[in-house]
Design an enzyme around this catalytic site. Structure first.
Site, PDB file in Angstrom:
ATOM      1  N   GLU A 195       0.882  -0.894   0.124  1.00 26.19           N
ATOM      2  CA  GLU A 195       0.040   0.084   0.144  1.00 26.19           C
ATOM      3  C   GLU A 195       0.836   1.639  -0.262  1.00 26.19           C
ATOM      4  O   GLU A 195       1.642   1.510   0.981  1.00 26.19           O
ATOM      5  CB  GLU A 195      -1.216  -0.292   1.372  1.00 26.19           C
ATOM      6  CG  GLU A 195      -1.833   0.889   0.972  1.00 26.19           C
ATOM      7  CD  GLU A 195      -1.896   1.098   2.402  1.00 26.19           C
ATOM      8  OE1 GLU A 195      -3.498   1.822   2.854  1.00 26.19           O
ATOM      9  OE2 GLU A 195      -1.950   0.316   3.408  1.00 26.19           O
TER      10      GLU A 195
ATOM     11  N   LYS B 166      -9.435   3.302  -3.002  1.00 24.41           N
ATOM     12  CA  LYS B 166      -9.659   2.126  -2.032  1.00 24.41           C
ATOM     13  C   LYS B 166     -11.310   2.516  -2.019  1.00 24.41           C
ATOM     14  O   LYS B 166     -11.627   4.143  -1.408  1.00 24.41           O
ATOM     15  CB  LYS B 166      -9.198   2.400  -0.730  1.00 24.41           C
ATOM     16  CG  LYS B 166      -9.558   1.947   0.778  1.00 24.41           C
ATOM     17  CD  LYS B 166      -8.154   1.960   1.690  1.00 24.41           C
ATOM     18  CE  LYS B 166      -8.387   1.380   2.713  1.00 24.41           C
ATOM     19  NZ  LYS B 166      -7.434   1.692   4.348  1.00 24.41           N
TER      20      LYS B 166
ATOM     21  N   CYS C  25      -5.830  -2.431   2.082  1.00 26.36           N
ATOM     22  CA  CYS C  25      -5.528  -2.478   3.506  1.00 26.36           C
ATOM     23  C   CYS C  25      -6.417  -3.120   3.900  1.00 26.36           C
ATOM     24  O   CYS C  25      -7.557  -4.496   3.802  1.00 26.36           O
ATOM     25  CB  CYS C  25      -5.527  -1.560   4.484  1.00 26.36           C
ATOM     26  SG  CYS C  25      -4.580  -1.360   5.911  1.00 26.36           S
TER      27      CYS C  25
END
Length: 652
Positions: free
Chosen positions: A243, A299, A331
């Site tokens: 990430e 995201k 994540c």
């Protein structure tokens, strides 16, 4: 409390998944003679210990956030215990059905909606017990949780009511859950898998606070370039960054995309960055094939408070590449089953998980998070590549078997062969198991709930409470559409309308304005808001984020007045009309609950930070209203709290 201690031991870093199969027994044993109210207290206490120990790593962000999170999540175990004893006053064979149904339904609710937190689910404890984890290929983690809860129910029933019928029922439950699950899983693990590609995950091991340091950007880029070239030299067909691995924008006039694409121009690469633009900030990933952009992803499921200044993405379509359709989870998203499931289709390649768990240090947090890689692999039948900035990085095959891993705090790359995806019943329709169980529980509760509502409706006090909730509540729910239609008048007209409707329902006294006590209410409310604000600012400050006051639209003078007016309407409605009506109906507990919960129902489209803040502040304000008898004095601290929340909007 014992159940909390046992279940905590079932999660990483200890990985004693077998203990989960008896973790609920102490709680179920303690509930055998409890009333629903007593059951709630016992369940809440057990849940508080359970979550406090499991989530002890949250103390990295401060003691108060950890304690508040454990206290909120314990409401779910309290609700489970209360519902169990309401539907089954004493342990019986019926518990063999009720316990797993209720537990699965509660976990499903906890994993859904804007405040979803699918962490420490019972089924995830089996992430290394591969024969039993294979049940996830049929019905996902909820089916594994169901099986574990069934075994716990059987064991507790046998202890509470020894006898032939209980023994027979317990034996049947154990045979179905353990015997059947193990047999199915063992057979599934024996199926041959044909390796079709080599995948690589990169772990640069860069401390999170250095990632935004302009002075080290070129060093970070050099590290990533070296890792990419080394993975490429080992024959990796797919190379995955962790990430926000690229410390620069990939896109834009000065974007680093051409440089990154040149590192492996003949491979499929998933590169990541924190894209900061003039209009939005996004946690992003881009899929490159032969140096060309094949697709992008931003995201979608953001961490409450942790990503308050980030703009969520709005699509998650798989990206077609020569290694198959790639879908990405960034994540926290890897904990959400639907993100992986909806990105799975025929011809799917690996599920790409990119994360940066460096914020959690060497605590149990990274290991608990990594457990979801095996779970998602078994559910979707896809290999999972998990690239973590500081670890734990993993490559997992479709059966949940780890093909390779990099531990915490180690720089390097990991290359392994993985097979093609295999179909699962879960993706084909087995994912409906959890919604079906929840619907079934709702239908089972419906007759009793209907009778309770019909009985209560005969009471004038209850009808008054219903009107106090519904009338202003409808106006609040329509706030955003109305503001778009009548801006800027909506910010002034709507609060007045809410106050007028609330007053019409309960009368002027029902708004609970006590001029002599209002200053005390305001002072106590400001103390609550100031305390929570200090905790929030301190938690961000630990990681180098400095919050600064953000004036409302139009500035403090122009924007502050409607802000205060809106806070006045909110407190006049909840701590005034609703609190008064609920008190008249059932007393203190009803008043506190009824005046705290409505924001979760009427503001579902608001950011999760607003919902969490409203819930915490609303609960505290309820006790202030209880002590002072005044509601409208709380308008000033509510407006101050909203101003504090406004600081999150400028986070970058």
């Amino acid at each position: 409390m014992a159940s909390g201690l046992l279940l905590w031991a079932a999660f990483p870093p200890l990985d004693r998944g077998a203990l989960a199969w008896v973790a609920l027994v102490p709680l179920l044993w303690s509930l055998r003679k409890a009333t629903p109210r007593e059951a709630f207290r016992l369940g809440y206490l057990s849940g508080a210990v359970w979550f406090a120990l499991t989530l002890s790593w949250i103390t990295l962000f401060g003691f108060v956030p950890w304690a508040l999170l454990a206290a909120l999540l314990a409401l779910y175990t309290g609700g489970f215990a209360a519902l169990l004893r309401w539907m089954s006053p004493r342990p019986s064979l019926r518990d063999l059905l009720l316990v797993p149904l209720l537990w699965t339904a509660v976990e499903t609710i906890r994993s859904s909606g804007p405040l979803a937190f699918p962490w420490a689910l019972l089924g995830v404890s089996q992430h290394r017990t591969l024969p039993l984890l294979q049940l996830a290929a049929l019905g996902g983690v909820p089916l594994v949780s169901f099986a574990i809860a069934l075994v716990n129910a059987a064991t507790a029933l046998l202890a509470a009511r020894p006898g032939r019928r209980a023994a027979a029922g317990a034996a049947l439950a154990l045979a179905v859950a353990l015997g059947g699950g193990t047999a199915y899983g063992s057979a599934r693990l024996r199926q041959p898998l044909l390796d079709v590609m080599r995948v690589a995950v990169l772990q640069p091991n860069i401390p999170p606070l250095r990632k935004g340091d302009a002075a080290t950007q070129r060093t970070q880029m050099a590290t990533m370039a070296r890792l990419v070239r080394e993975a490429r030299a080992r024959g990796a067909d797919l190379i995955v960054f962790p990430e926000t691995a690229v410390p620069l924008n990939l896109f834009g006039q000065a974007g680093a995309l051409p440089e990154v694409a040149a590192w492996a121009p003949d491979r499929v690469v998933v590169a990541t960055s924190f894209e900061t633009g003039s209009d939005a900030v996004r946690n992003s990933a881009v899929v490159l094939q032969d140096g060309q952009v094949r697709g992008t992803y931003a995201k979608r499921r953001l961490v409450p408070f942790g990503e308050a200044g980030v703009t969520p993405g709005d699509r998650g379509d798989p990206v077609p590449t020569r290694v198959g359709f790639l879908s990405i989870a960034i994540c926290y998203e890897s904990a959400f089953a639907e993100i992986a499931r909806t990105g799975t289709r025929p011809g799917a390649g690996p599920l790409v998980v990119v994360t940066n768990d460096g914020w959690f240090g060497t605590s149990a947090g990274p290991a608990q998070h990594a457990a979801y890689a095996a779970v998602r692999a078994v559910e979707t039948g896809r290999p999972v590549t998990r690239a973590a900035n500081t670890g734990i990085s993993l490559i997992v095959d479709p059966l949940g078997q780890v093909r390779g891993h990099l531990p915490l705090d180690r720089e390097g790359w990991l290359v392994a062969h993985v097979p093609a995806s295999i179909p699962t019943l879960y993706v084909a329709g087995g994912w409906m198991f959890a919604p079906a169980v929840t619907t079934l529980v709702a239908l089972m509760l419906l007759p009793s709930a209907g009778r309770a509502v019909r009985t209560a409706w005969q009471e004038p006090a209850f009808r008054r409470l219903a009107l106090a909730l519904a009338g202003p509540g409808m106006l609040v729910a329509l706030q955003r559409p109305m503001e778009r239609l009548v801006v800027p008048a909506g910010a002034w007209v709507l609060p007045v309308a809410i106050l007028l409707v609330a007053r019409a329902v309960v009368g002027g006294e029902g708004l609970a304005f006590r001029p002599r006590r209002a200053p005390l209410s305001a002072l106590l409310g400001l103390a609550v808001v100031g305390g929570l604000g200090t905790v929030m600012i301190s938690a961000y400050g630990r990681y180098g984020f400095l919050l600064q006051p953000a004036p409302p639209p139009g500035g403090w003078l122009v924007g502050g007045v409607p802000l205060l007016l809106g806070a006045l309407a909110w407190e006049g409605w909840l701590r005034g009309a609703v609190f008064t009506a609920a008190w008249a109906w059932r007393g203190t507990a009803a008043a506190l609950v009824a005046s705290t919960l409505p924001p979760l129902l009427v503001l579902p489209a608001r950011p999760p930070e607003v919902l969490i803040w409203s819930f915490l502040v609303g609960g505290a304000f309820g006790f202030i209203r209880l002590g002072t008898g005044d509601a409208l004095g709380l308008a000033l601290p509510r407006a101050a709290g909203l101003a504090l929340l406004g600081m999150l909007s400028v986070l970058r």
